[in-house]
Design an enzyme around this catalytic site. Sequence first.
Site, PDB file in Angstrom:
ATOM      1  N   LYS A 186     -43.683  12.298 -22.371  1.00  0.00           N
ATOM      2  CA  LYS A 186     -44.001  10.864 -22.402  1.00  0.00           C
ATOM      3  C   LYS A 186     -44.311  10.405 -20.979  1.00  0.00           C
ATOM      4  CE  LYS A 186     -41.999   6.830 -21.791  1.00  0.00           C
ATOM      5  NZ  LYS A 186     -43.134   6.000 -21.384  1.00  0.00           N
ATOM      6  N   GLY A 239     -37.457   8.653 -12.672  1.00  0.00           N
ATOM      7  CA  GLY A 239     -37.678   7.215 -12.749  1.00  0.00           C
ATOM      8  C   GLY A 239     -36.579   6.492 -12.003  1.00  0.00           C
ATOM      9  N   GLU A 242     -31.591   2.709 -12.763  1.00  0.00           N
ATOM     10  CA  GLU A 242     -31.115   1.916 -13.902  1.00  0.00           C
ATOM     11  C   GLU A 242     -31.519   2.558 -15.229  1.00  0.00           C
ATOM     12  OE1 GLU A 242     -28.812  -0.361 -14.012  1.00  0.00           O
ATOM     13  OE2 GLU A 242     -28.780   0.136 -11.890  1.00  0.00           O
ATOM     14  N   GLU A 261     -34.001  12.604 -11.809  1.00  0.00           N
ATOM     15  CA  GLU A 261     -34.626  12.421 -10.485  1.00  0.00           C
ATOM     16  C   GLU A 261     -34.832  10.923 -10.334  1.00  0.00           C
ATOM     17  OE1 GLU A 261     -35.323  14.647  -8.223  1.00  0.00           O
ATOM     18  OE2 GLU A 261     -34.887  16.449  -9.378  1.00  0.00           O
ATOM     19  N   CYS A 295     -40.816   7.988  -4.156  1.00  0.00           N
ATOM     20  CA  CYS A 295     -39.351   7.901  -4.241  1.00  0.00           C
ATOM     21  C   CYS A 295     -38.678   8.185  -2.904  1.00  0.00           C
ATOM     22  CB  CYS A 295     -38.834   8.878  -5.293  1.00  0.00           C
ATOM     23  SG  CYS A 295     -39.402  10.563  -5.006  1.00  0.00           S
ATOM     24  N   GLU A 397     -33.919  -0.731  -3.883  1.00  0.00           N
ATOM     25  CA  GLU A 397     -35.201  -0.011  -3.800  1.00  0.00           C
ATOM     26  C   GLU A 397     -36.354  -0.968  -4.116  1.00  0.00           C
ATOM     27  OE1 GLU A 397     -36.190   2.911  -6.824  1.00  0.00           O
ATOM     28  OE2 GLU A 397     -36.987   4.251  -5.287  1.00  0.00           O
TER      29      GLU A 397
HETATM   30  P1  NAP Z   1     -38.886   3.548 -14.647  1.00  0.00           P
HETATM   31  O1  NAP Z   1     -39.134   2.118 -14.896  1.00  0.00           O
HETATM   32  O2  NAP Z   1     -37.490   4.028 -14.584  1.00  0.00           O
HETATM   33  O3  NAP Z   1     -39.705   4.359 -15.764  1.00  0.00           O
HETATM   34  C1  NAP Z   1     -39.818   5.759 -15.766  1.00  0.00           C
HETATM   35  C2  NAP Z   1     -40.233   6.227 -17.154  1.00  0.00           C
HETATM   36  O4  NAP Z   1     -39.169   5.943 -18.068  1.00  0.00           O
HETATM   37  C3  NAP Z   1     -41.461   5.500 -17.697  1.00  0.00           C
HETATM   38  O5  NAP Z   1     -42.219   6.383 -18.481  1.00  0.00           O
HETATM   39  C4  NAP Z   1     -40.822   4.405 -18.524  1.00  0.00           C
HETATM   40  O6  NAP Z   1     -41.671   3.792 -19.465  1.00  0.00           O
HETATM   41  C5  NAP Z   1     -39.662   5.154 -19.160  1.00  0.00           C
HETATM   42  N1  NAP Z   1     -38.574   4.304 -19.664  1.00  0.00           N
HETATM   43  C6  NAP Z   1     -38.288   3.025 -19.333  1.00  0.00           C
HETATM   44  N2  NAP Z   1     -37.204   2.595 -20.008  1.00  0.00           N
HETATM   45  C7  NAP Z   1     -36.806   3.626 -20.789  1.00  0.00           C
HETATM   46  C8  NAP Z   1     -35.730   3.796 -21.698  1.00  0.00           C
HETATM   47  N3  NAP Z   1     -34.858   2.810 -21.937  1.00  0.00           N
HETATM   48  N4  NAP Z   1     -35.599   4.987 -22.315  1.00  0.00           N
HETATM   49  C9  NAP Z   1     -36.466   5.993 -22.059  1.00  0.00           C
HETATM   50  N5  NAP Z   1     -37.505   5.886 -21.213  1.00  0.00           N
HETATM   51  C10 NAP Z   1     -37.676   4.711 -20.564  1.00  0.00           C
HETATM   52  O7  NAP Z   1     -39.579   3.997 -13.266  1.00  0.00           O
HETATM   53  P2  NAP Z   1     -41.031   3.685 -12.742  1.00  0.00           P
HETATM   54  O8  NAP Z   1     -41.119   2.244 -12.381  1.00  0.00           O
HETATM   55  O9  NAP Z   1     -42.047   4.259 -13.648  1.00  0.00           O
HETATM   56  O10 NAP Z   1     -41.038   4.586 -11.416  1.00  0.00           O
HETATM   57  C11 NAP Z   1     -40.414   4.166 -10.242  1.00  0.00           C
HETATM   58  C12 NAP Z   1     -39.028   4.760 -10.103  1.00  0.00           C
HETATM   59  O11 NAP Z   1     -39.091   6.179 -10.213  1.00  0.00           O
HETATM   60  C13 NAP Z   1     -38.441   4.479  -8.731  1.00  0.00           C
HETATM   61  O12 NAP Z   1     -37.085   4.150  -8.885  1.00  0.00           O
HETATM   62  C14 NAP Z   1     -38.600   5.797  -8.013  1.00  0.00           C
HETATM   63  O13 NAP Z   1     -37.703   6.007  -6.947  1.00  0.00           O
HETATM   64  C15 NAP Z   1     -38.374   6.770  -9.132  1.00  0.00           C
HETATM   65  N6  NAP Z   1     -38.922   8.075  -8.788  1.00  0.00           N
HETATM   66  C16 NAP Z   1     -38.045   9.089  -8.494  1.00  0.00           C
HETATM   67  C17 NAP Z   1     -38.536  10.332  -8.109  1.00  0.00           C
HETATM   68  C18 NAP Z   1     -37.610  11.458  -7.783  1.00  0.00           C
HETATM   69  O14 NAP Z   1     -38.072  12.601  -7.747  1.00  0.00           O
HETATM   70  N7  NAP Z   1     -36.337  11.218  -7.533  1.00  0.00           N
HETATM   71  C19 NAP Z   1     -39.913  10.553  -8.051  1.00  0.00           C
HETATM   72  C20 NAP Z   1     -40.767   9.487  -8.374  1.00  0.00           C
HETATM   73  C21 NAP Z   1     -40.271   8.251  -8.745  1.00  0.00           C
HETATM   74  P3  NAP Z   1     -42.073   2.232 -19.178  1.00  0.00           P
HETATM   75  O15 NAP Z   1     -42.880   2.236 -17.923  1.00  0.00           O
HETATM   76  O16 NAP Z   1     -42.793   1.775 -20.389  1.00  0.00           O
HETATM   77  O17 NAP Z   1     -40.817   1.433 -18.969  1.00  0.00           O
END
Ligand code: NAP
Length: 494
Positions: A186, A239, A242, A261, A295, A397
Amino acid sequence: MSQATKAVAPRVPQGKLFIAGGWRDASDGSTRATVNPADGSEITQVAQATAVDVDAAVAAARAAFTEGPWPRLDVHARARLLTRVAELAERDQGELAYLESVDMGKPIMFSSTVDAPIASQILHYFAGAVARLDGSVRGAATGTLNYTLREPLGVVAPITPFNFPLLLSLTKIAPALAAGNTVIHKPSPATPLTALKMAELFAEAGFPDGVMNVLTGPGVELGEALVVHPGIDKIAFTGSTEVGKSIIRKSADTLKKTTMELGGKSPNIIFADADLDAAVQHAFFGIFYNKGEICTAGSRLLVQREVYDQVLEALVAQAVAVVPGDPLDPATFFGPLAHRGQFEKVSSYVEIGQSEGAKLVAGGRPFHPTATPDGGLYYLPTIFADVDNAMRIAQEEIFGPVLCVIPFDTEEQALQIANGTAFGLASGVHTRDIKKAHRVAAGLKAGTVWINTYNQFDTTTPFGGYKASGFGRESGSEVLENYTQLKSVWVDLS
Ligand code: NAP
């Protein structure tokens, strides 16, 4: 249309789901637009998977795992298929780079030299890893033999974010497949196009039906349906912290394995004895690469007081010289933020920083490139000086192009500020003193430390977080442990 656009003649994948080796509409026919953040235009419609589609994908992936050939395939045949899809990703690099740029706002300068080439590198690396998935013989009690078998987990669902759509997907999909699992991916609804393009390539490479499936749609409905589904064995998540916590809670009832991650607020420390020209370059690239939507962004820059003014002045000069532009222009270093929510989040944190009393010394406002149409989500590289580590802009963040510069006096104080965060993803230290560099590296509570560099990654190197930045490691041979389980076999020799 820029030269890069013309050169690759890109084809946008159709608005369908990829299930059981074929393309189909969402069960209720629903679709949603994916939008180009450079001008707000619709790129294409993308199918919105329902719970019925999740059931269909799980049935396909489960059948491919339990009845299909994939986990039982000769290791050389499995490696050959991964090599084949790596070659196809290499062949279609231009198209992958284009899709990443129009969907995410990532400058083609980077999507064509980093994201697209590394995609095939990841697939090649894990093709090579297939044959290394072996167990071991153990010294067991006399009269017995014990050996271990490393076996796949079953159905793995990678859930991925919007910022490195292609690479963060493949760092999960490639090891999962190499280990013999089947996959339901997904992608982020903001940036689904390269995932759909990769589904085409997996099909063209000849992967058996059901081994690779892609479902597009929102996190709250589709993501949660995957997280609670009893037919899925593992969620591989990248992601925000939270959402990661919510996935851990919701996956508990079905006892899924998870790897997380998550977010970061990484410290980048410049000591007075550093090569300051190089350190400033790493600080600049550390926060403004990928528009700060990375990230590991070195979003807290800690500078020793003796060189604080000098470093700040050099950074501000560089930041104000950046002219954001069309991601498809090969000269663009800095594109638009990836989606409207990001734009609003960054804008609101800049207001918070000002209300907290931090000193805004660069950017702090949206920007409109003259050469692009209206509607782009451009925001200038932003620097806050004299930030207190307790401020919200230093603790939360932002995930955008906003740098917090914090002064410090001693090594001990630098470590205290650097570790004074809930996160622990990455960190940097700049100094010419080798003993200090290693002391500080040992003291930093983060999964990655860069010494006199920043934002270096490689498929061979394990990557992941401490503390609220998650658990599990991606890349390197270590990642295979997260996609396999060990079976201990006893033989009576008496
Ligand atoms: P996000 O809002 O946490 O979303 C990540 C993924 O999870 C998206 O596909 C999202 O879909 C889905 N999702 C949201 N709510 C969900 C739920 N309740 N159950 C299952 N899946 C759900 O993160 P983002 O805004 O896309 O990305 C930014 C974040 O990713 C930042 O915090 C960044 O630090 C982190 N990140 C971490 C790394 C690492 O390697 N540590 C690398 C890259 C990014 P929707 O968009 O439809 O909500």
